[in-house]
Design an enzyme around this catalytic site. Structure first.
Site, PDB file in Angstrom:
ATOM      1  N   ASP A  36      58.086  42.056   9.019  1.00  0.00           N
ATOM      2  CA  ASP A  36      58.424  40.889   9.836  1.00  0.00           C
ATOM      3  C   ASP A  36      59.798  40.392   9.406  1.00  0.00           C
ATOM      4  O   ASP A  36      60.245  40.649   8.285  1.00  0.00           O
ATOM      5  CB  ASP A  36      57.373  39.794   9.641  1.00  0.00           C
ATOM      6  CG  ASP A  36      57.337  38.794  10.785  1.00  0.00           C
ATOM      7  OD1 ASP A  36      58.422  38.375  11.249  1.00  0.00           O
ATOM      8  OD2 ASP A  36      56.240  38.411  11.219  1.00  0.00           O
ATOM      9  N   ASN A  79      52.453  44.710  16.846  1.00  0.00           N
ATOM     10  CA  ASN A  79      52.258  43.327  17.270  1.00  0.00           C
ATOM     11  C   ASN A  79      53.560  42.587  17.536  1.00  0.00           C
ATOM     12  O   ASN A  79      53.577  41.643  18.324  1.00  0.00           O
ATOM     13  CB  ASN A  79      51.466  42.574  16.196  1.00  0.00           C
ATOM     14  CG  ASN A  79      51.432  41.086  16.444  1.00  0.00           C
ATOM     15  OD1 ASN A  79      50.737  40.607  17.332  1.00  0.00           O
ATOM     16  ND2 ASN A  79      52.201  40.332  15.666  1.00  0.00           N
ATOM     17  N   TYR A 143      59.301  40.404  30.289  1.00  0.00           N
ATOM     18  CA  TYR A 143      58.183  40.476  29.359  1.00  0.00           C
ATOM     19  C   TYR A 143      57.044  41.319  29.926  1.00  0.00           C
ATOM     20  O   TYR A 143      56.488  42.180  29.240  1.00  0.00           O
ATOM     21  CB  TYR A 143      57.715  39.058  29.059  1.00  0.00           C
ATOM     22  CG  TYR A 143      56.578  38.943  28.081  1.00  0.00           C
ATOM     23  CD1 TYR A 143      56.781  39.150  26.723  1.00  0.00           C
ATOM     24  CD2 TYR A 143      55.303  38.580  28.514  1.00  0.00           C
ATOM     25  CE1 TYR A 143      55.738  39.012  25.807  1.00  0.00           C
ATOM     26  CE2 TYR A 143      54.258  38.443  27.613  1.00  0.00           C
ATOM     27  CZ  TYR A 143      54.481  38.665  26.261  1.00  0.00           C
ATOM     28  OH  TYR A 143      53.445  38.527  25.369  1.00  0.00           O
ATOM     29  N   LYS A 147      55.176  44.819  28.491  1.00  0.00           N
ATOM     30  CA  LYS A 147      53.756  44.862  28.157  1.00  0.00           C
ATOM     31  C   LYS A 147      53.018  45.885  29.023  1.00  0.00           C
ATOM     32  O   LYS A 147      52.107  46.576  28.543  1.00  0.00           O
ATOM     33  CB  LYS A 147      53.133  43.471  28.293  1.00  0.00           C
ATOM     34  CG  LYS A 147      53.670  42.460  27.282  1.00  0.00           C
ATOM     35  CD  LYS A 147      53.512  42.954  25.843  1.00  0.00           C
ATOM     36  CE  LYS A 147      53.918  41.902  24.826  1.00  0.00           C
ATOM     37  NZ  LYS A 147      53.719  42.360  23.434  1.00  0.00           N
TER      38      LYS A 147
END
Length: 244
Positions: A36, A79, A143, A147
């Site tokens: 991260d 993620n 977005y 996805k």
């Protein structure tokens, strides 16, 4: 077949849904490598954090290759993600490049890094964190494209690598009460109440709800589930709401 000791690589594991997944896996006795930009507030048992911008292709590719050699990764959770809300008229090339880099290209890069080890062990679990927005949502032009791309990646990989003992699935969260959501949608605001009222179970989802779905798909006993998208959405995908 004996399942190898579980080691999970989780991108974006320091906040929100990613943090809940790290906590759940750690609680299940899984060693976790969290990549991260920001460090978590506190490391979980068995968690190793490393700062990495997964969208920085040259750096990420080099570091992922090294980590894949050092860590026998059995579970991968893609993620990390960003959102740049805009209509089709307002979405820019910069928006497209930035969101694709994090939401889609980084996921492919992570799969490519861990796949040789998974194949060698004859075992692996991959979960891509998508969104209900993949089905369509206003102001999510770029977005939703990324996805939906994760759904295509999930299905294609499931067909390509299933015979190596590797399953690939996706989770499409609906309205989840993360810190980011609550900053933008105060609990008592009329718009927030409308969102809750549109959810069949009449409550917001939590990061732990998504983590539970991820833990199930990552479980060694889930070897006959692959190529699927699990919507953790309180039933919203059954209807026509637009509140994710």
């Amino acid at each position: 077949m004996t399942t190898p000791p579980r080691v999970a690589l989780v991108t974006g594991g320091s906040r929100g849904i990613g943090r809940a997944i790290v906590r759940r896996l750690s609680g299940d006795g899984v060693r976790v490598l969290n990549l991260d930009l920001q460090a978590p507030g506190q490391l979980e048992n068995g968690e190793h954090y490393e700062q990495l911008d997964v969208a920085d292709a040259p750096r990420a590719r080099e570091r992922l290759a090294t980590l894949a050699r050092e860590w026998p990764v059995t579970d991968l959770v893609n993620n990390a993600g960003i959102v740049r809300p805009a209509t089709i008229e307002d979405a820019s090339e910069d928006d497209l490049d930035a969101v694709v880099a994090v939401n889609l290209a980084a996921a492919i890069r992570c799969v490519q890094a861990v796949l040789p080890g998974m194949k060698a062990r004859g075992y692996g679990r991959i979960v891509n964190i998508s969104s209900r927005a993949a089905l369509g949502k206003p102001l999510r032009t770029v977005y939703s494209i990324t996805k939906a791309g994760l759904h295509g990646l999930t299905r294609t990989l499931a067909l390509e690598i299933g015979h190596h003992g590797i399953t690939v699935n996706a989770i499409g969260p609906g309205p989840i009460a993360t810190e980011l959501f609550e900053r933008v949608n105060p609990p008592d605001a009329p718009a927030t109440r409308r969102i809750v009222e549109s959810i069949p179970v009449r409550r917001m989802g939590t990061p732990d709800d998504v983590a539970h779905g991820a833990a199930m798909l990552l479980d060694p006993r889930s070897g006959f589930i692959t190529g699927q998208v699990l919507y953790v959405c309180g039933g919203m995908t059954v209807g026509l709401g637009h509140a994710a």
